[in-house]
Design an enzyme around this catalytic site. Structure first.
Site, PDB file in Angstrom:
ATOM      1  N   SER A   1      -0.553  10.094  -2.843  1.00  0.00           N
ATOM      2  CA  SER A   1      -1.199   9.084  -2.260  1.00  0.00           C
ATOM      3  C   SER A   1      -2.900   9.352  -2.117  1.00  0.00           C
ATOM      4  O   SER A   1      -3.570   8.592  -1.849  1.00  0.00           O
ATOM      5  CB  SER A   1      -0.910   8.552  -1.280  1.00  0.00           C
ATOM      6  OG  SER A   1       0.473   8.003  -0.922  1.00  0.00           O
TER       7      SER A   1
ATOM      8  N   LYS B   1      -5.297   7.339  -3.725  1.00  0.00           N
ATOM      9  CA  LYS B   1      -5.738   5.838  -3.303  1.00  0.00           C
ATOM     10  C   LYS B   1      -7.196   6.049  -2.709  1.00  0.00           C
ATOM     11  O   LYS B   1      -7.841   5.105  -2.724  1.00  0.00           O
ATOM     12  CB  LYS B   1      -5.035   5.578  -2.130  1.00  0.00           C
ATOM     13  CG  LYS B   1      -3.514   5.152  -2.568  1.00  0.00           C
ATOM     14  CD  LYS B   1      -2.712   4.877  -1.258  1.00  0.00           C
ATOM     15  CE  LYS B   1      -1.259   4.301  -1.523  1.00  0.00           C
ATOM     16  NZ  LYS B   1      -0.310   5.343  -1.729  1.00  0.00           N
TER      17      LYS B   1
ATOM     18  N   SER C   1      -1.498   3.467   3.816  1.00  0.00           N
ATOM     19  CA  SER C   1      -1.034   4.053   2.741  1.00  0.00           C
ATOM     20  C   SER C   1      -0.243   3.004   1.885  1.00  0.00           C
ATOM     21  O   SER C   1       0.555   3.538   1.218  1.00  0.00           O
ATOM     22  CB  SER C   1      -0.447   5.313   2.741  1.00  0.00           C
ATOM     23  OG  SER C   1      -0.689   6.188   1.652  1.00  0.00           O
TER      24      SER C   1
END
Length: 378
Positions: free
Chosen positions: A56, A59, A120
């Site tokens: 993640s 991101k 997230s």
């Protein structure tokens, strides 16, 4: 790598004059890197150019692109993005990393950004990708274009949330460069990365970066985890006007990635300092000018130069200008006229273009004639 070698050379140059810096922490991680924000230099690293899964942390690049699209006027914070079945299903398939978006609904881009940063949300990431580029494939192309511009030479991206894919990879070094770019280019939006929680659809979720509660100097950036990537963390802290960025990739747990990152940041703040040199208000000296309205001009660099050095080494730094040939007016501000060599304890660590700090207009015909005669005998 070049910056790391220069920083290493600077540190090596000082070992004969002062006590050696203790080794950085021995972290149980696949790779890690510690970067000084002001100088852009890597202070320490382990396997920092080895391929790893970003999970993640991907991101961060997703939000960077959206921020840039907003800056360019192509996207607005109050745009209502459509939530496709693909985006919704990405959330359903990711029970922990989701914003709980409803299929077929429309959601503000600003809310989606918070859903990506704080919660997230994989679903929010796909929704943003589709809103910006029309589809996640086109957005992945954008991601790779942006990564190249940011100097992320060993990265390649296939999707917006950071889902596992053999062709979706980065390095510990590359993600520190991404963190640097985020903070440098979008300081106002960067503040969102320290928000403790965000509520959407009646569901309140806390920020997954527990470092925010462990140390008040930490203000970001992003966690990541998949079974194959392990527990990863890109973090940043600011203390006494200095900022460091740490990436710790492939650790064993949520708790340890935070502890390891904080240990690395503490080591960097304790044993290194950032030294500011040159800049428009700090010339390296004055140089003779011929055939101009003035006889001397200040030279140096228009922007400050920062070095990351072991603590106590600032007095051993020296910047020497080296002018290429004779300066003849007119000269424009910022015109390159040579090189400024920066050394630590007599050892060269960096060279930068030497420029004219103020414009110099040509002198009168009489002044030009006199200086022409003088140059014959110079």
């Amino acid at each position: 790598m070049k910056r790391f070698l220069l920083a290493l050379a600077a540190a090596t140059a000082l070992t004969t004059a002062q006590a050696a810096i203790p080794d950085p922490p021995a972290l149980r991680a696949a790779s890690w890197a510690l970067l000084d924000f002001q100088s852009g230099e890597i202070l320490a690293q382990s396997n920092s150019d080895s391929r790893v899964e970003p999970a993640s942390i991907t991101k961060v690049l997703t939000t960077y692109i959206v921020f840039d699209e907003i800056k360019k006027g192509r996207v607005k914070l109050d745009d209502m993005a459509f939530i496709s079945e693909k985006a919704w299903r990405q959330g359903i398939d990711s029970s922990e990393s989701r914003m709980f978006l409803n299929v077929g609904s429309r959601v503000k881009v600003e809310d989606l950004l918070h859903g990506v940063i704080t919660q997230s949300g994989n679903d929010a990431s796909v929704a943003l990708a589709e809103h910006v580029a029309g589809g996640e494939g086109a957005f992945a192309d954008l991601m790779n274009q942006y990564a190249a511009k940011l100097g992320m030479k060993n990265s390649h991206f296939m999707n917006a949330p950071g889902m596992p894919d053999p062709e979706h990879y980065t390095t510990a070094h590359d993600v520190t460069l991404l963190g640097l770019a985020l903070i440098r280019d979008f300081p106002d939006y960067y503040k969102w990365f320290s928000l403790p929680d965000f509520t959407y659809n009646g569901i309140k979720q806390g920020n997954r970066n527990i470092m925010l509660t462990m140390d008040r100097s930490v203000d970001g950036i992003k966690t990541g985890h998949t079974a194959s990537a392990g527990y990863c963390l890109l973090s940043s802290a600011q203390r006494d006007g200095r900022r460091l960025i740490a990436s710790v990739m492939g650790t064993e747990s949520t708790k340890y990635r935070a502890e390891a990152s904080l240990e690395l940041l503490n080591w960097g703040f304790r044993f290194f300092e950032s030294v500011k040199l040159l800049g428009a208000d700090q010339p390296s000296g004055s140089v003779r000018v011929w055939k101009g309205l003035v006889d001397e001009v200040q030279v140096g660099t228009l922007e400050p130069i920062y070095l990351s050095l072991p603590r106590g080494a600032a007095e051993k730094v020296e910047a020497k200008p080296q002018v290429d040939g004779t300066l003849i007016a007119p000269l424009s501000q910022g015109q390159r006229i040579g090189t400024v060599n920066i050394s630590v304890d007599g050892k060269l660590v960096k060279s930068e273009p030497l420029v004219v700090l103020q414009a110099v207009e040509g002198g009168s015909w009489w002044k030009r004639l006199i200086d022409t005669i003088r140059l014959w005998f110079a």
